[in-house]
Every structure is written in C-alpha cells, then in structure tokens.
Scaffold this active site. Structure first.
Site, mmCIF file in Angstrom:
data_model
loop_
_atom_site.group_PDB
_atom_site.id
_atom_site.type_symbol
_atom_site.label_atom_id
_atom_site.label_comp_id
_atom_site.label_asym_id
_atom_site.label_seq_id
_atom_site.Cartn_x
_atom_site.Cartn_y
_atom_site.Cartn_z
ATOM 1 N N CYS A 12 53.303 25.010 36.545
ATOM 2 C CA CYS A 12 53.090 25.676 38.106
ATOM 3 C C CYS A 12 52.539 24.878 38.868
ATOM 4 O O CYS A 12 51.440 24.352 37.840
ATOM 5 C CB CYS A 12 53.200 26.592 38.243
ATOM 6 S SG CYS A 12 50.838 27.734 37.070
ATOM 7 N N HIS A 81 43.627 30.721 34.124
ATOM 8 C CA HIS A 81 44.059 32.227 33.821
ATOM 9 C C HIS A 81 42.718 33.191 34.782
ATOM 10 O O HIS A 81 42.464 34.200 35.018
ATOM 11 C CB HIS A 81 43.477 32.536 33.043
ATOM 12 C CG HIS A 81 44.667 32.022 31.716
ATOM 13 N ND1 HIS A 81 46.221 32.264 32.373
ATOM 14 C CD2 HIS A 81 44.536 32.172 30.652
ATOM 15 C CE1 HIS A 81 46.888 31.855 31.643
ATOM 16 N NE2 HIS A 81 45.817 31.514 30.468
ATOM 17 N N GLU A 133 43.656 36.409 31.562
ATOM 18 C CA GLU A 133 43.562 36.542 32.871
ATOM 19 C C GLU A 133 43.324 38.272 33.553
ATOM 20 O O GLU A 133 42.802 38.322 34.632
ATOM 21 C CB GLU A 133 45.114 36.079 33.600
ATOM 22 C CG GLU A 133 45.381 36.423 35.276
ATOM 23 C CD GLU A 133 45.827 36.434 35.972
ATOM 24 O OE1 GLU A 133 47.488 35.749 35.072
ATOM 25 O OE2 GLU A 133 46.616 37.598 36.745
#
Ligand code: F3S
Length: 288
Positions: A12, A81, A133
């Site tokens: 991503c 994260h 995260e």
C-alpha cells in the site's frame, strides 16, 4: 483456465513509502563522511525477504524499547505503523536522529486521539490490542485507551463512568466487523463519536479480494505469516472460496489443479513485495 490478479494486491502507499525511506537513508549514508548506523523500530514491514535485504545492507531492527535505550547514536526509522509519544520523546532525549515514516493515515489517528483524550473523552480503539499500530495509538492518549476486538468484548464493556467516548479504528480492521461493533455500542446509552479511521487501501483490497474469491475456484492469498491484514484477507477469501490458500512465497504453494478449475484468483497483503506476487502469478500462468 484464467488467472486474475487483484489490482490492489501488494504494497500500500504507506508501506511503500516506509520501505523507500529506509533505502533512501542507506543511500544518504553512503555519501556522508561521518556515517551513522541505521535502525528501524521494529521490522519495517512484515516481510522476511525485505527485512533480510535491508539487514544485508547494514540496517538493524530494534526489537524493544530497551534496545533503543542502549543506543548511543544512529538513525531511527519509524515504520508505517507509527509509535507512541513516549518512544518519540526517548529518541529525542537520547539525541538520536528520528526519520518518521509513520503512514499519514496512522498519524491522523494519533492527532485525533491526542486531541480528543485531552478534551476528556475516553478513547475506544477497535482493533487488535497486541498490534504495534494499536500500541502506538494508545501511546498518544492522555488517559488509558480501551481496545475492543470482538462483539463479546463490546457487549461486556464496563463504561458506566465514561462521559463521552471517541471511537477510532486500527487502519487495517475489517470494515463490516467495525460497523457491527459500532452498532452494538450505539445500542447502549453511551454518548459516543465515531471516526472511521480504516484505511481505504485496506477496504479496497478487501472488497476486490472478496469479489475475485466469489468467482474463483481457487484463491491464493500471499503475505507474511505475521501480517494481520493478510490474515484478514485470507479470512474474507475463505468465506467466499473453499479452496483458498495462504502462502508467504512461491515455495509454499502446493497447487494441484483439476480440469474443472476455471479461474484462479490472486491477491496479496499490504507488505508483500511485487516480485513475490509476480513470481506466483507467472508460475500459475505458465505451469497450468
Ligand atoms: Fe497506511 Fe493504509 Fe497502508 S494506513 S500503511 S496506506 S494500509
């Protein structure tokens, strides 16, 4: 037989940016006179190949706060994260160089929880409590945040003394599950504001994977064994396609395809490098 690779498979935006940041730092260090060691706070992504390649280039992974505390000098790259405020402060206090590659979508959550918790709201994180995260998000809250992952946990929430609640989500949480949990919360009497902080990249990847899996006879999900977003993709695909396999790389793929197989679908988690996806795709296309 057809092979369909999801367009949204693989890195991503945030992961790509974080990995590139480390390689940029390696290049920069080659050019300076006084070289500093480069560290990442935790593995930069859940992919052993990439982490190993970086290791060979001299980048070391810090596994704990203690390891960070023991450093005298160096560049610390923060992965997508993100980290808690306390770790940021520690890096600064020790005079280390901080290169922050926290994904902007995660950073946005930090800003929200910092502001809302300072305003006296109870922060409720929908996500996996053990995920880095979520750890990082907790680290930006003024008062202890509560993390909820399941319907049962949401129903059992003891929140009588909470005045106002601010709900955020781990970026990689399943969108439908998030909505279900929010519905449960809304049925109660709690005064809550809900911010959907699920990242679009995840949503798109999940929706596309679900569609392909619903049409495929065999579905292949590629990603690291510890990657939570890949595990979720696997969960979603398994619900649609009984023959869904989870592999880390081509070496794990044990594929036997009968003549009745018309469509093989392929998707990959956010931290799966392109070359691995290509390898699997080429193999399936050429071998069957
Ligand atoms: Fe960022 Fe979304 Fe990726 S939050 S790290 S772009 S999954």
């Amino acid at each position: 037989m057809d092979v369909r690779l999801a367009k949204s498979a693989g890195f991503c935006f945030g992961v790509k940016r974080a990995v590139e940041t480390v390689y940029e730092q390696i290049e920069k260090q080659k050019k300076v006179e006084k070289k500093l060691p480069i560290y990442t706070y935790g593995p930069i992504i859940h992919n052993e190949q990439v982490v190993q390649d970086l290791e060979e280039k001299g980048v070391r992974v810090l596994e704990s706060r203690e390891e960070l505390e023991a450093l005298q000098e160096g560049i610390i790259v923060i992965r997508s994260h993100g980290i808690g405020k306390d770790i940021c402060e520690l890096i600064e206090k020790k005079g280390l160089v901080c290169v922050d590659a926290t994904c902007p979508f995660v950073k946005r959550i930090h800003t929200i929880v910092e502001k809302e918790s300072a305003a006296g709201k109870q922060i409720l994180i929908i996500g996996n409590p053990g995920h880095p995260e979520v750890e990082g998000i907790k680290g930006w809250c003024d008062s202890p945040a509560v993390t909820v992952e399941s319907e049962e946990e949401m129903r059992n929430l003891k929140a009588e003394e909470w005045k106002e609640i601010c709900v955020v989500s781990q970026t990689t949480f399943n969108y439908n599950k998030f909505q279900e949990l929010v519905e449960i919360l809304k049925k109660s009497r709690y005064n809550s504001s809900v911010v959907n902080t699920i990242c679009n990249a995840t949503e798109e990847r999940q929706t596309e994977a679900k569609k392909i899996a619903s049409e495929a006879d065999v579905m292949i999900v590629i990603g690291g064994a510890h990657s939570s977003n890949t595990r979720k993709l696997y969960e979603i695909c398994s619900g649609e396609c009984a023959r869904t396999c989870f592999i880390q790389s081509l070496a794990d793929l044990k594929l036997e395809l009968s003549d009745s197989v018309r469509l093989v679908g392929i998707t990959a988690g956010a931290s799966t490098p392109n070359n691995i996806i290509e390898e699997v795709q080429n193999y399936v296309r050429n071998e069957f």
